[in-house]
Design a protein around this motif. Structure first.
Motif, PDB file in Angstrom:
ATOM      1  N   ILE A   1       0.838  -1.201   0.000  1.00 41.80           N
ATOM      2  CA  ILE A   1       0.000   0.000   0.000  1.00 41.80           C
ATOM      3  C   ILE A   1       0.876   1.255   0.000  1.00 41.80           C
ATOM      4  O   ILE A   1       0.559   2.236  -0.678  1.00 41.80           O
ATOM      5  N   VAL A   2       1.973   1.225   0.742  1.00 38.31           N
ATOM      6  CA  VAL A   2       2.900   2.370   0.743  1.00 38.31           C
ATOM      7  C   VAL A   2       3.414   2.611  -0.674  1.00 38.31           C
ATOM      8  O   VAL A   2       3.454   3.756  -1.143  1.00 38.31           O
ATOM      9  N   LEU A   3       3.772   1.554  -1.380  1.00 37.67           N
ATOM     10  CA  LEU A   3       4.268   1.713  -2.753  1.00 37.67           C
ATOM     11  C   LEU A   3       3.181   2.248  -3.685  1.00 37.67           C
ATOM     12  O   LEU A   3       3.436   3.136  -4.511  1.00 37.67           O
TER      13      LEU A   3
ATOM     14  N   VAL B   1      -2.305  10.811   3.432  1.00 40.60           N
ATOM     15  CA  VAL B   1      -2.920  10.301   4.666  1.00 40.60           C
ATOM     16  C   VAL B   1      -2.965   8.774   4.639  1.00 40.60           C
ATOM     17  O   VAL B   1      -2.615   8.108   5.621  1.00 40.60           O
ATOM     18  N   PHE B   2      -3.365   8.200   3.497  1.00 41.20           N
ATOM     19  CA  PHE B   2      -3.403   6.737   3.383  1.00 41.20           C
ATOM     20  C   PHE B   2      -2.005   6.133   3.469  1.00 41.20           C
ATOM     21  O   PHE B   2      -1.816   5.066   4.054  1.00 41.20           O
TER      22      PHE B   2
ATOM     23  N   LEU C   1       2.012   3.192   6.690  1.00 38.32           N
ATOM     24  CA  LEU C   1       3.288   3.179   7.419  1.00 38.32           C
ATOM     25  C   LEU C   1       3.083   2.807   8.880  1.00 38.32           C
ATOM     26  O   LEU C   1       3.886   2.064   9.460  1.00 38.32           O
ATOM     27  N   PHE C   2       2.022   3.312   9.486  1.00 35.75           N
ATOM     28  CA  PHE C   2       1.710   2.966  10.875  1.00 35.75           C
ATOM     29  C   PHE C   2       1.468   1.462  11.012  1.00 35.75           C
ATOM     30  O   PHE C   2       2.010   0.814  11.906  1.00 35.75           O
TER      31      PHE C   2
ATOM     32  N   ALA D   1       3.837  -1.162  13.034  1.00 39.85           N
ATOM     33  CA  ALA D   1       3.269  -1.899  14.167  1.00 39.85           C
ATOM     34  C   ALA D   1       3.301  -3.408  13.960  1.00 39.85           C
ATOM     35  O   ALA D   1       3.279  -4.158  14.940  1.00 39.85           O
ATOM     36  N   THR D   2       3.341  -3.857  12.707  1.00 33.00           N
ATOM     37  CA  THR D   2       3.315  -5.315  12.429  1.00 33.00           C
ATOM     38  C   THR D   2       4.624  -5.817  11.871  1.00 33.00           C
ATOM     39  O   THR D   2       4.667  -6.944  11.364  1.00 33.00           O
TER      40      THR D   2
END
Length: 121
Positions: A81-83, A106-107, A112-113, A117-118
């Motif tokens: 999703i970051v890419l 924002v997305f 990234l969060f 976290a994972t």
């Protein structure tokens, strides 16, 4: 933190599955008509590939954690999703569609969060 993570994962998953399905099952012209002016710069095949990646990422960001195993897949989906969002931001900035670039930022931050976290390491 766990509740915030679930909320962000759920929002990202839902958003990416819905928007990916919309792009995948609509023609390029319909995507453009409904506000996806970025699609003018790309061929229908590329739009379908991006849509498929969005659907897979949206599903993959939720399912492994919901099933209780394969957490590294959630990290990989968040990275995907970051890419995708990085490419979307560059496309919108190039087209001078700054509000759309801001939404995609924002997305990207949400992904990234989730990725942080994972992370499996």
């Amino acid at each position: 933190m766990a509740i915030a993570l679930w909320i962000v994962q759920g929002l990202l998953g839902l958003l990416f599955v819905i928007t990916g399905c919309f792009k995948f099952f609509q023609s390029k012209e319909k995507v453009i008509e409904s506000g996806g002016t970025w699609a003018e710069d790309f061929g229908p095949g590329f739009i379908k590939v991006v849509a498929a990646l969005e659907i897979v990422s949206g599903i993959s960001i939720i399912i492994p954690r919901a099933l209780g195993h394969g957490h590294y897949l959630t990290f990989i989906a968040a990275s995907g999703i970051v890419l995708i969002m990085t490419g979307a931001i560059f496309t919108h900035v190039r087209r001078k569609e700054y509000p759309h670039a801001g939404i995609n930022l924002v997305f990207l931050l949400m992904a990234l969060f989730v990725g942080y976290a994972t992370r499996p390491f």
